[in-house]
Design a protein around this motif. Structure first.
Motif, PDB file in Angstrom:
ATOM      1  N   LEU A  43      18.126  89.523 -69.812  1.00 29.00           N
ATOM      2  CA  LEU A  43      18.209  90.608 -70.789  1.00 29.00           C
ATOM      3  C   LEU A  43      17.530  91.876 -70.274  1.00 29.00           C
ATOM      4  CD1 LEU A  43      17.528  88.656 -74.111  1.00 29.00           C
ATOM      5  CD2 LEU A  43      19.588  89.980 -73.594  1.00 29.00           C
ATOM      6  N   LEU A  44      16.354  91.709 -69.680  1.00 31.29           N
ATOM      7  CA  LEU A  44      15.601  92.867 -69.181  1.00 31.29           C
ATOM      8  C   LEU A  44      16.375  93.605 -68.093  1.00 31.29           C
ATOM      9  CD1 LEU A  44      11.955  91.426 -68.983  1.00 31.29           C
ATOM     10  CD2 LEU A  44      12.832  93.136 -70.593  1.00 31.29           C
ATOM     11  N   ILE A  45      16.944  92.848 -67.163  1.00 33.29           N
ATOM     12  CA  ILE A  45      17.680  93.481 -66.063  1.00 33.29           C
ATOM     13  C   ILE A  45      18.957  94.145 -66.584  1.00 33.29           C
ATOM     14  CG2 ILE A  45      19.207  91.638 -65.244  1.00 33.29           C
ATOM     15  CD1 ILE A  45      16.908  93.729 -63.006  1.00 33.29           C
ATOM     16  N   TRP A  46      19.536  93.547 -67.619  1.00 28.16           N
ATOM     17  CA  TRP A  46      20.748  94.117 -68.224  1.00 28.16           C
ATOM     18  C   TRP A  46      20.429  95.437 -68.904  1.00 28.16           C
ATOM     19  CZ3 TRP A  46      22.745  93.172 -73.668  1.00 28.16           C
ATOM     20  CH2 TRP A  46      24.033  93.703 -73.823  1.00 28.16           C
ATOM     21  N   PHE A  47      19.341  95.471 -69.680  1.00 28.38           N
ATOM     22  CA  PHE A  47      18.924  96.716 -70.334  1.00 28.38           C
ATOM     23  C   PHE A  47      18.603  97.806 -69.310  1.00 28.38           C
ATOM     24  CE2 PHE A  47      17.436  94.041 -74.133  1.00 28.38           C
ATOM     25  CZ  PHE A  47      18.588  94.324 -74.839  1.00 28.38           C
ATOM     26  N   ALA A  48      17.920  97.402 -68.232  1.00 27.65           N
ATOM     27  CA  ALA A  48      17.476  98.379 -67.230  1.00 27.65           C
ATOM     28  C   ALA A  48      18.629  98.911 -66.392  1.00 27.65           C
ATOM     29  CB  ALA A  48      16.420  97.761 -66.325  1.00 27.65           C
ATOM     30  N   GLU A  49      19.672  98.093 -66.192  1.00 24.79           N
ATOM     31  CA  GLU A  49      20.767  98.459 -65.285  1.00 24.79           C
ATOM     32  C   GLU A  49      22.063  98.838 -65.998  1.00 24.79           C
ATOM     33  OE1 GLU A  49      20.739  97.915 -61.235  1.00 24.79           O
ATOM     34  OE2 GLU A  49      19.200  99.045 -62.297  1.00 24.79           O
ATOM     35  N   ALA A  50      22.085  98.717 -67.304  1.00 21.76           N
ATOM     36  CA  ALA A  50      23.330  98.907 -68.054  1.00 21.76           C
ATOM     37  C   ALA A  50      24.030 100.226 -67.739  1.00 21.76           C
ATOM     38  CB  ALA A  50      23.055  98.801 -69.551  1.00 21.76           C
ATOM     39  N   LYS A  51      23.274 101.290 -67.629  1.00 25.20           N
ATOM     40  CA  LYS A  51      23.868 102.613 -67.391  1.00 25.20           C
ATOM     41  C   LYS A  51      23.897 102.987 -65.914  1.00 25.20           C
ATOM     42  CE  LYS A  51      22.572 104.415 -71.938  1.00 25.20           C
ATOM     43  NZ  LYS A  51      21.800 105.447 -72.691  1.00 25.20           N
ATOM     44  N   ALA A  52      22.928 102.486 -65.160  1.00 25.45           N
ATOM     45  CA  ALA A  52      22.817 102.884 -63.743  1.00 25.45           C
ATOM     46  C   ALA A  52      23.659 102.036 -62.805  1.00 25.45           C
ATOM     47  CB  ALA A  52      21.349 102.822 -63.311  1.00 25.45           C
ATOM     48  N   ASN A  53      24.038 100.837 -63.242  1.00 24.08           N
ATOM     49  CA  ASN A  53      24.719  99.916 -62.335  1.00 24.08           C
ATOM     50  C   ASN A  53      25.977  99.359 -62.993  1.00 24.08           C
ATOM     51  OD1 ASN A  53      25.462  97.853 -60.557  1.00 24.08           O
ATOM     52  ND2 ASN A  53      23.347  97.267 -60.127  1.00 24.08           N
ATOM     53  N   PRO A  54      27.172  99.688 -62.471  1.00 25.62           N
ATOM     54  CA  PRO A  54      28.428  99.214 -63.087  1.00 25.62           C
ATOM     55  C   PRO A  54      28.602  97.694 -63.025  1.00 25.62           C
ATOM     56  CG  PRO A  54      28.844 100.257 -60.947  1.00 25.62           C
ATOM     57  CD  PRO A  54      27.420 100.544 -61.287  1.00 25.62           C
ATOM     58  N   ASP A  55      27.880  97.018 -62.136  1.00 23.99           N
ATOM     59  CA  ASP A  55      27.989  95.561 -62.046  1.00 23.99           C
ATOM     60  C   ASP A  55      27.464  94.880 -63.305  1.00 23.99           C
ATOM     61  OD1 ASP A  55      29.150  95.479 -59.540  1.00 23.99           O
ATOM     62  OD2 ASP A  55      27.229  95.435 -58.486  1.00 23.99           O
ATOM     63  N   PHE A  56      26.496  95.512 -63.950  1.00 26.60           N
ATOM     64  CA  PHE A  56      25.910  94.928 -65.151  1.00 26.60           C
ATOM     65  C   PHE A  56      26.557  95.489 -66.419  1.00 26.60           C
ATOM     66  CE2 PHE A  56      22.727  94.266 -61.875  1.00 26.60           C
ATOM     67  CZ  PHE A  56      22.373  92.944 -62.084  1.00 26.60           C
ATOM     68  N   GLY A  57      26.912  96.739 -66.405  1.00 22.88           N
ATOM     69  CA  GLY A  57      27.656  97.323 -67.515  1.00 22.88           C
ATOM     70  C   GLY A  57      26.929  97.270 -68.837  1.00 22.88           C
ATOM     71  N   TRP A  69      22.227  86.676 -62.306  1.00 15.87           N
ATOM     72  CA  TRP A  69      21.325  87.265 -61.312  1.00 15.87           C
ATOM     73  C   TRP A  69      19.916  86.677 -61.461  1.00 15.87           C
ATOM     74  CZ3 TRP A  69      16.813  89.793 -62.442  1.00 15.87           C
ATOM     75  CH2 TRP A  69      16.151  90.380 -61.356  1.00 15.87           C
ATOM     76  N   SER A  70      19.473  86.498 -62.703  1.00 21.43           N
ATOM     77  CA  SER A  70      18.157  85.924 -62.963  1.00 21.43           C
ATOM     78  C   SER A  70      18.047  84.517 -62.389  1.00 21.43           C
ATOM     79  CB  SER A  70      17.890  85.916 -64.472  1.00 21.43           C
ATOM     80  OG  SER A  70      16.643  85.352 -64.766  1.00 21.43           O
ATOM     81  N   ALA A  71      19.108  83.722 -62.544  1.00 19.19           N
ATOM     82  CA  ALA A  71      19.101  82.334 -62.064  1.00 19.19           C
ATOM     83  C   ALA A  71      19.050  82.265 -60.544  1.00 19.19           C
ATOM     84  CB  ALA A  71      20.329  81.598 -62.590  1.00 19.19           C
ATOM     85  N   THR A  88      13.098 100.792 -62.343  1.00 15.60           N
ATOM     86  CA  THR A  88      12.637  99.875 -63.397  1.00 15.60           C
ATOM     87  C   THR A  88      13.163  98.462 -63.159  1.00 15.60           C
ATOM     88  OG1 THR A  88      12.632 101.683 -65.008  1.00 15.60           O
ATOM     89  CG2 THR A  88      12.605  99.450 -65.884  1.00 15.60           C
ATOM     90  N   ALA A  89      14.443  98.376 -62.818  1.00 18.46           N
ATOM     91  CA  ALA A  89      15.055  97.064 -62.589  1.00 18.46           C
ATOM     92  C   ALA A  89      14.455  96.380 -61.373  1.00 18.46           C
ATOM     93  CB  ALA A  89      16.563  97.227 -62.409  1.00 18.46           C
ATOM     94  N   ARG A  90      14.104  97.143 -60.358  1.00 21.22           N
ATOM     95  CA  ARG A  90      13.515  96.543 -59.156  1.00 21.22           C
ATOM     96  C   ARG A  90      12.105  96.029 -59.426  1.00 21.22           C
ATOM     97  NH1 ARG A  90      15.665 100.214 -53.995  1.00 21.22           N
ATOM     98  NH2 ARG A  90      17.876  99.653 -54.283  1.00 21.22           N
TER      99      ARG A  90
END
Length: 222
Positions: A43-57, A69-71, A88-90
């Motif tokens: 959830l954290l990585i999704w929130f952090a990357e939602a706008k910056a990274n199209p892979d997470f969307g 990705w977490s697993a 933030t995601a890193r």
């Protein structure tokens, strides 16, 4: 002296017995904690990357990618199909890498501990018997081995329980189990699951030189 005891037709396999002992409340707690960590970091990585990274969307598929990705990050597999790009995601990824090693190691240790605990309980005679249609032998004397060999010869898959107040049974077989204690005690009978046994055999105590006392002890077990 042999005593017939009513039992079920179906007997549980050793694999089922192992599974029942493995999946204790503590083990399930550990697995729940592992999945909770995966979900939180996903959830954290999704929130952090939602706008910056199209892979997470921003849709539910992106959340799935975050949990995936977490697993792979926690287990140090690291396929590299998804990776964080924002600062933030890193930072979140770094925290997962550090905590993931300990968390996954803890789960591995819990599984290993379950293996050791089951084998230890079996050897010490303190494991509760869960299967049905087994044979319970009360006592361990010079005739016990011959009786065991006869039962195993007739049915090698038959589970056999030895009940005696000794430290260890000097006989090994994959379907032989040991319950330490006196056959006259209710808690010992419960551990041996005597109500579900198909047959009970009572052997005289040859450690006692007094034959009358040995016979009396056998009768008390009956």
């Amino acid at each position: 002296l042999a005593i017939a005891v009513k039992g079920n037709d179906e007997s549980e396999s050793n694999i089922l017995l192992f599974v029942k002992n493995l999946f204790s409340f503590e083990f399930l707690e550990t697995i729940f904690f592992l999945f909770l960590v995966l979900l939180v970091f996903g959830l954290l990585i999704w929130f952090a990357e939602a706008k910056a990274n199209p892979d997470f969307g921003t849709n539910i598929k992106g959340l799935g990618h975050g949990i995936w990705w977490s697993a792979v990050t926690m287990t140090t597999v690291g396929y590299g199909d998804y990776f964080p790009v924002s600062l933030t995601a890193r930072i979140i990824a770094s925290l997962l890498m550090v905590s993931g090693i300990g968390t996954f190691g803890f789960v591995t240790a819990a599984i290993a501990s379950a293996f050791v605990e089951i084998n230890l309980k079996k050897e010490m005679g303190i494991m509760d018997i869960k299967f049905n249609n087994h044979v319970v032998i009360f006592g361990w004397n010079k005739r016990a081995k011959n009786i065991l060999l006869e039962i195993i010869g007739e049915n090698s898959s038959k589970q056999i329980i030895i009940v005696d107040d000794i430290e260890k049974i000097e006989f090994e077989h994959k379907n032989l189990f040991f319950v330490r204690g006196k056959g006259t005690e209710d808690d010992v009978l419960k551990k041996a699951n005597i109500n579900k046994a198909s047959l009970a055999i009572v052997l005289a105590n040859d450690k006692n030189n007094d034959e009358e006392t040995a016979d009396a002890q056998s009768v008390m077990v009956c």
